[in-house]
Design an enzyme around this catalytic site. Structure first.
Site, short mmCIF file in Angstrom:
data_model
loop_
_atom_site.label_atom_id
_atom_site.label_comp_id
_atom_site.label_asym_id
_atom_site.label_seq_id
_atom_site.Cartn_x
_atom_site.Cartn_y
_atom_site.Cartn_z
CG ASP A 10 -0.35 -24.94 8.09
OD1 ASP A 10 -0.78 -25.62 9.04
OD2 ASP A 10 0.84 -24.62 7.95
CG LEU A 11 -1.65 -21.45 13.38
CD1 LEU A 11 -2.34 -20.11 13.23
CD2 LEU A 11 -2.04 -22.08 14.73
CG ASP A 12 2.15 -23.98 13.79
OD1 ASP A 12 1.98 -23.00 14.53
OD2 ASP A 12 1.82 -25.14 14.14
CB THR A 18 4.30 -20.83 15.40
OG1 THR A 18 3.47 -21.12 14.29
CG2 THR A 18 3.60 -19.85 16.33
CE LYS A 46 9.51 -24.85 8.28
NZ LYS A 46 9.87 -23.84 7.26
CB VAL A 48 5.52 -33.81 11.01
CG1 VAL A 48 5.62 -35.14 11.71
CG2 VAL A 48 5.88 -33.94 9.54
CB SER A 115 -3.52 -26.07 12.32
OG SER A 115 -2.37 -26.25 13.12
CB ALA A 116 -0.59 -30.81 12.30
CE LYS A 146 -2.07 -29.88 7.94
NZ LYS A 146 -1.61 -28.49 8.15
CD GLU A 170 0.03 -27.03 4.97
OE1 GLU A 170 1.22 -26.77 5.19
OE2 GLU A 170 -0.69 -27.55 5.82
CG ASP A 171 4.54 -23.78 6.56
OD1 ASP A 171 3.52 -24.44 6.86
OD2 ASP A 171 5.53 -23.70 7.31
C1 BG6 Z 1 2.26 -28.14 12.77
C2 BG6 Z 1 3.71 -27.74 12.77
O1 BG6 Z 1 1.46 -27.07 12.36
O2 BG6 Z 1 1.84 -28.56 14.07
C3 BG6 Z 1 4.57 -28.86 13.34
O3 BG6 Z 1 4.12 -27.42 11.45
C4 BG6 Z 1 4.05 -29.26 14.70
O4 BG6 Z 1 5.90 -28.42 13.39
C5 BG6 Z 1 2.58 -29.65 14.62
O5 BG6 Z 1 4.80 -30.36 15.22
C6 BG6 Z 1 1.99 -30.01 15.97
O6 BG6 Z 1 1.97 -28.87 16.77
P1 BG6 Z 1 1.72 -28.83 18.33
O7 BG6 Z 1 1.52 -27.35 18.60
O8 BG6 Z 1 0.48 -29.62 18.61
O9 BG6 Z 1 2.92 -29.39 19.00
MG MG Z 2 2.67 -25.09 8.64
#
Ligand code: BG6
Ligand code: MG
Length: 219
Positions: A10-12, A18, A46, A48, A115-116, A146, A170-171
């Site tokens: 996962d990224l964030d 972030t 997170k 989402v 990543s989402a 997710k 994943e976090d």
């Molecule tokens: C996820 C984050 O990686 O990406 C969420 O944990 C975030 O908090 C989601 O809403 C969507 O991210 P973005 O950058 O497309 O707004």
């Molecule tokens: Mg994350």
């Protein structure tokens, strides 16, 4: 080392923190609309998607917005979020992450991003990791967010591995559920009280030894 395994990150909140910038930007949006939410509620955001996050936040504040205003608020939030992202560089890669990526590279073990975020590629560029991944699957590739496993299943396919051969970092609670539902080994980065459904849990990557990593790659 010889292994058929592959890794999905996962990224964030895993590669970079972030999550704190998402929190600041969502909180400003809520405050501007006249309410607030807690760090505990933030955990639910997170992993989402952007749309689902705003729906949840508006629900907490008992606010209803027209479609036009909803989209406008989402844009304001993302613009604000990107003002933090623009200041990022590779110094924000979380401690211990580079060591694991170097180990994977040295051993020719493929790894992907799952990543989402729709900002994922931009963030990877800022931290100079975009060319490091075998595959990048992000919020622009999926139709189901997710905890649906779609993002990780696409990543596994692009890595040419079966789900059972994939290890996911994943976090987010939603992300651990996605990895588990996808039939992958889940490793939670964060607190045990939140991520207890993960197969393994560490506070951060500095706690993960290469010996442990070799062990799970062999399993
Ligand atoms: C996820 C984050 O990686 O990406 C969420 O944990 C975030 O908090 C989601 O809403 C969507 O991210 P973005 O950058 O497309 O707004
Ligand atoms: Mg994350």
């Amino acid at each position: 080392m010889n292994t058929e395994k592959a890794v999905i990150f996962d990224l964030d909140g895993v590669i970079v923190d972030t999550a704190k910038y998402h929190f600041l930007a969502w909180r400003k949006l809520a405050n501007d609309l006249g309410f607030d939410f807690t760090k505990a509620q933030n955990e639910e955001l997170k992993g989402v998607s952007r749309v689902e996050s705003l729906k949840k936040i508006l629900n907490w504040g008992n606010k209803e917005l027209s479609e036009e205003e909803f989209n406008h608020q989402m844009k304001l939030k993302n613009d604000n979020y990107l003002s933090y992202i623009d200041k990022m560089d590779e110094s924000e890669i979380l401690p211990g992450v580079q060591k694991i990526l170097d180990f994977l590279k040295e051993n020719n073990i493929p790894y992907a991003l799952g990543s989402a975020s729709k900002n994922a590629k931009h963030i990877l560029e800022k931290i100079h990791l975009k060319n490091s991944f075998t595959a990048i699957v992000d919020g622009t590739d999926v139709s189901k967010a997710k905890p649906d496993p779609e993002v990780f299943l696409i990543a596994a396919k692009r890595l040419q591995r079966n789900p059972e051969q994939c290890i996911v970092f994943e976090d987010a609670v939603a992300g651990i559920e996605a990895a588990n539902r996808g039939g992958m080994l889940s490793i939670g980065i964060g607190e045990e009280k939140t991520l207890f459904e993960a197969n393994y849990i560490f506070n951060d990557f500095t706690e993960i030894s290469i010996e442990f990593f070799k062990k799970i790659l062999k399993k």
